[in-house]
Write an enzyme that holds these catalytic residues in place. Structure first.
Site, PDB file in Angstrom:
ATOM      1  CG  ASP A  96      84.506  42.485  51.266  1.00 29.28           C
ATOM      2  OD1 ASP A  96      85.437  43.096  51.808  1.00 29.28           O
ATOM      3  OD2 ASP A  96      83.456  43.036  50.895  1.00 29.28           O
ATOM      4  NE  ARG A 113      83.298  55.294  30.222  1.00 29.30           N
ATOM      5  CZ  ARG A 113      83.485  54.851  28.985  1.00 29.30           C
ATOM      6  NH1 ARG A 113      84.008  53.672  28.762  1.00 29.30           N
ATOM      7  NH2 ARG A 113      83.164  55.603  27.956  1.00 29.30           N
ATOM      8  CE1 TYR A 117      77.074  48.113  53.915  1.00 23.47           C
ATOM      9  CE2 TYR A 117      77.568  47.775  51.594  1.00 23.47           C
ATOM     10  CZ  TYR A 117      77.041  48.562  52.609  1.00 23.47           C
ATOM     11  OH  TYR A 117      76.493  49.777  52.319  1.00 23.47           O
ATOM     12  CE  LYS A 159      82.927  51.436  54.395  1.00 24.92           C
ATOM     13  NZ  LYS A 159      82.546  50.624  53.305  1.00 24.92           N
TER      14      LYS A 159
END
Ligand code: LCS
Length: 388
Positions: free
Chosen positions: A179, A54, A107, A204
């Site tokens: 973005d 992490r 989005y 994507k």
């Protein structure tokens, strides 16, 4: 090196201990310390090394370095999803009582994060049409800490002039976050235009094969250091295996994007000629209001297309229910061509009025053009449009 070479080689070296050309997947939660003092030194930051995935992991770090290189950024940080990247960026720079000024066409998941979740933390988001520079400037106030845009925007393919937004950001001494998911650094590199932070849904085009979820943020080293300090405690870390799949996907980014762009331009032209289609939204078409700006800041126009079907939502539904090759699914940037209805799917968090304000009409359908043969995609759309 050219980006076509960097996607293959950038940041990568054969594994030192084995010579493996493909990078190892450090599929481990934890790393063993040499002794108790070593562990304590790592935790204090007195010595560099790995503690726990992490916090950091070699496979994930390799991916971060590679994307930073492709985006011409100093450093990067990888997350479990694009939304995790965006959320972490926001909370790294904006506190309760402060605000973000964002473009209105983003989005749908980012929109609901901004509209519903951030206000619960005391962070307001002011939505504007950032393609109108004067509106963007006017929305900034004393409490603004970040400007946020997507270009091309999801789902309308609105193009925002990045250089103009950089001017607004500089004049108000604010960081600008772009973005860059739709374009990828193969087509557009905002950092080279003066942008401070670039975020991506790596789900994507980076992954490219529709088999992972991931996100990334890149920017200056000092910003990424701050981002990491918060992110390690928020805990939206990607798995090493998913990071590796993105590394593998990136190797073919350039060839995939060439085909996505080639197919999309031809399909946009086909749709513009079709009598069942009211309007096509693709920045590569001369008729697109952002075409000249897109030509200035992008090297080609991407694989995403929007279009209004004559007959509105019902006609759109008939079309989507009639495709055979195209998959009726959200997400984008996959090898497979995907079709969806933003108003009732990806952007269903927008109210009807908000959709219309962003130019998303009831019959607006979105296509993510895949890598199939162009003629096969066209044939499928043709037979489905004939059903309307
Ligand atoms: N930014 C953009 C431009 C996106 O299109 C998406 C997801 C995200 C961020 C969020 O990334 P994620 O957390 O999903 O990795 N866009 C989607 C879409 O249009 N359909 O499904 C997901």
């Amino acid at each position: 090196m050219h980006i076509e070479t960097d996607v293959v080689h950038g940041g990568q070296h054969p594994d030192k201990s084995t010579g493996a050309l493909s990078p190892p997947i450090y599929q481990t939660s934890t790393f063993v310390f040499r002794d108790a003092d070593h562990g304590a030194r790592l935790f204090k930051g007195e010595e560099k090394g790995y503690i726990y995935t992490r916090i950091s992991n070699p496979t994930i770090e390799l991916l971060a370095r590679k994307i930073a290189l492709l985006e011409s950024a100093e450093a990067g940080l990888v997350f479990s999803s694009g939304l995790a990247a965006i959320f972490n960026v926001i909370v790294a720079v904006v506190r309760s009582g402060e605000n973000v000024v964002s473009d209105d066409t983003i989005y749908g998941g980012t929109f609901t994060l901004f509209k519903n979740v951030l206000p619960r933390l005391g962070i307001d988001v002011v939505f504007v049409d950032a393609s109108k520079t004067e509106d963007l400037t006017a929305a900034v106030n004393e409490q603004t800490r970040l400007l946020f845009i997507e270009t091309p925007a999801n789902p309308t393919l609105k193009i925002i002039d990045i250089a103009k937004c950089v001017e607004v950001a500089r004049a108000s001494n604010l960081p600008l976050c772009v973005d860059n998911t739709f374009a990828t650094p193969y087509l557009q590199r905002p950092i080279e235009l003066g942008v401070d932070i670039v975020v991506h849904s790596a789900t994507k085009y980076f992954g490219g094969h529709g088999d992972i979820i991931g996100g990334v943020a890149v920017g200056r080293q000092d910003f990424i250091d701050t981002l990491w300090k918060g992110a390690k405690d928020i805990g939206a870390s990607i798995s090493p295996f998913n990071a590796w799949l993105i590394l593998r996907g990136l190797k073919t980014l350039a060839v995939r994007m060439d085909r996505h762009c080639h197919n999309a331009l031809k399909i946009a032209e086909f749709l513009s000629q079709h009598d069942k289609v009211e309007k096509v939204y693709y920045p590569g078409l001369k008729s697109h209001p952002g075409h000249e700006t897109a030509k200035k800041q992008m090297s080609a126009f991407g694989g995403m297309i929007g279009f209004d079907v004559k007959g509105g939502k019902e006609a759109g539904k008939t079309l989507m229910n009639s495709v055979k090759l195209c998959a009726l699914a959200v997400s984008l940037g996959d090898v497979d061509t995907l079709i969806e209805h933003p108003g009732s799917m990806t952007h269903s968090g927008y109210s009807e009025e908000e959709l219309l304000e962003c130019g998303i009409k009831p019959g607006f359908v979105r296509l993510s053009i895949g890598l199939e043969h162009l003629d096969d995609i066209v044939e499928d759309l043709k037979q489905a449009l004939d059903k309307i």
